[in-house]
Design a protein around this motif. Structure first.
Motif, short mmCIF file in Angstrom:
data_model
loop_
_atom_site.label_atom_id
_atom_site.label_comp_id
_atom_site.label_asym_id
_atom_site.label_seq_id
_atom_site.Cartn_x
_atom_site.Cartn_y
_atom_site.Cartn_z
N ASP A 1 -1.84 -0.62 -10.02
CA ASP A 1 -0.35 -1.66 -9.29
C ASP A 1 0.70 -1.58 -10.13
N LYS B 1 6.57 -4.85 -5.65
CA LYS B 1 4.95 -4.50 -5.54
C LYS B 1 5.38 -2.65 -6.04
N ILE B 2 4.60 -2.24 -6.61
CA ILE B 2 4.62 -0.73 -6.51
C ILE B 2 3.08 -0.48 -6.60
N GLN B 3 2.21 0.57 -5.76
CA GLN B 3 1.24 0.36 -5.74
C GLN B 3 0.70 2.10 -5.83
N ARG B 4 -0.39 2.38 -6.77
CA ARG B 4 -1.02 3.22 -7.18
C ARG B 4 0.44 4.32 -8.37
N THR B 5 1.29 3.65 -8.93
CA THR B 5 1.86 3.84 -9.49
C THR B 5 1.83 5.62 -10.12
N GLN B 6 3.66 6.59 -9.80
CA GLN B 6 3.34 7.38 -10.56
C GLN B 6 4.45 7.80 -11.38
N SER C 1 9.11 5.44 -0.61
CA SER C 1 7.57 5.67 -0.30
C SER C 1 7.16 4.11 0.18
N ASP C 2 5.84 4.39 1.22
CA ASP C 2 5.24 2.93 1.63
C ASP C 2 4.29 3.10 -0.10
N ARG C 3 4.74 3.82 -0.93
CA ARG C 3 4.38 2.65 -1.88
C ARG C 3 4.62 1.01 -2.24
N PHE C 4 6.15 1.10 -1.86
CA PHE C 4 6.62 0.50 -2.66
C PHE C 4 7.13 -0.60 -1.46
N ASP D 1 7.87 7.42 -10.61
CA ASP D 1 8.66 5.13 -10.37
C ASP D 1 8.98 5.41 -12.55
#
Lengths: 115, 111
Positions: A18, A78-83, A62-65, A86
């Motif tokens: 994250d 915040k960016i969760q579980r970055t890929q 996405s809902d990771r942002f 990203d």
């Protein structure tokens, strides 16, 4: 401050980690925008705040942002579980009011690299 | 969706004049902005057009035709430091009065 300040300037994250990116807009500016800029591309809109209210988040990929501006000044993206996709420069911009007739001032951005 | 087109790359000679074109098709229009962006730096504001016609500011001028969905940025007396990307952006009257950007035109000024 004199301009829009973003931190960190550079961030390397391992895939799945994250991250939190900070934006300090120009003092007194009502509007705050987040953009994502891939290499060789123009900035792409992510989200918009008017004071503390997030009025538009249609550009979040996405809902990771997730973005917030709880007191109507500093904002955090915040960016969760970055890929790996990203990886980009994340730009923050602020403008004096929400009328649309004033220019947006940009920060230098945070360059995120996901490895 | 919003569509903003500009050439990807241009090259011009120091001291010359260059025109960078931008065409747009957007769901509404509330002004067109040109920004300059040097590599690794923030975009910086150059010009704003909301009415048809030419806006002049020193060596830089910007033109707008709303009926044609067309703008250009004119740079005169080119200097080496003008080598940068030039971003055309249209403000669309959504709730955010959001700026939609083209991909940018990378201008290289050669001696």
């Amino acid at each position: 401050g004199a301009g829009v300040s973003q931190s960190p300037r550079y961030k390397v994250a391992k895939r799945g980690q994250d991250v939190a990116l900070r934006c300090d807009p120009i003092s007194g500016h009502v509007s705050l925008f987040w953009y994502q800029q891939a290499l060789g591309q123009g900035p792409e809109f992510l989200t918009y705040f008017q004071n503390e209210a997030q009025l538009d988040k249609s550009g979040l990929p996405s809902d990771r942002f997730f973005a917030e501006r709880p007191e109507g000044s500093v904002s955090t993206l915040k960016i969760q579980r970055t890929q790996q996709e990203d990886s980009a420069v994340y730009l923050c911009a602020s403008s004096f009011d929400g009328s649309g007739n004033t220019e947006a001032f940009f920060g230098q951005g945070t360059r995120l690299t996901v490895v | 969706g919003q569509n903003i087109d500009q050439p990807t790359e241009m090259t011009a000679t120091e001291g010359a004049i260059v025109q960078i074109n931008c065409t747009y098709q957007t769901s509404g229009f509330n002004g067109l902005f040109w920004y300059q962006q040097h590599a690794g730096e923030a975009p910086t504001f150059l010009s704003y057009n909301v009415l048809d016609g030419l806006e002049e500011k020193g060596r830089f001028s910007s033109f707008l035709s709303r009926s044609k969905g067309y703008s250009y940025l004119l740079l005169k007396e080119l200097q080496m430091k003008d080598s940068a990307s030039y971003l055309c952006a249209v403000r669309v009257p959504t709730g955010a009065n959001n700026l939609f950007f083209g991909t940018g035109t990378r201008l290289t000024v050669i001696p």
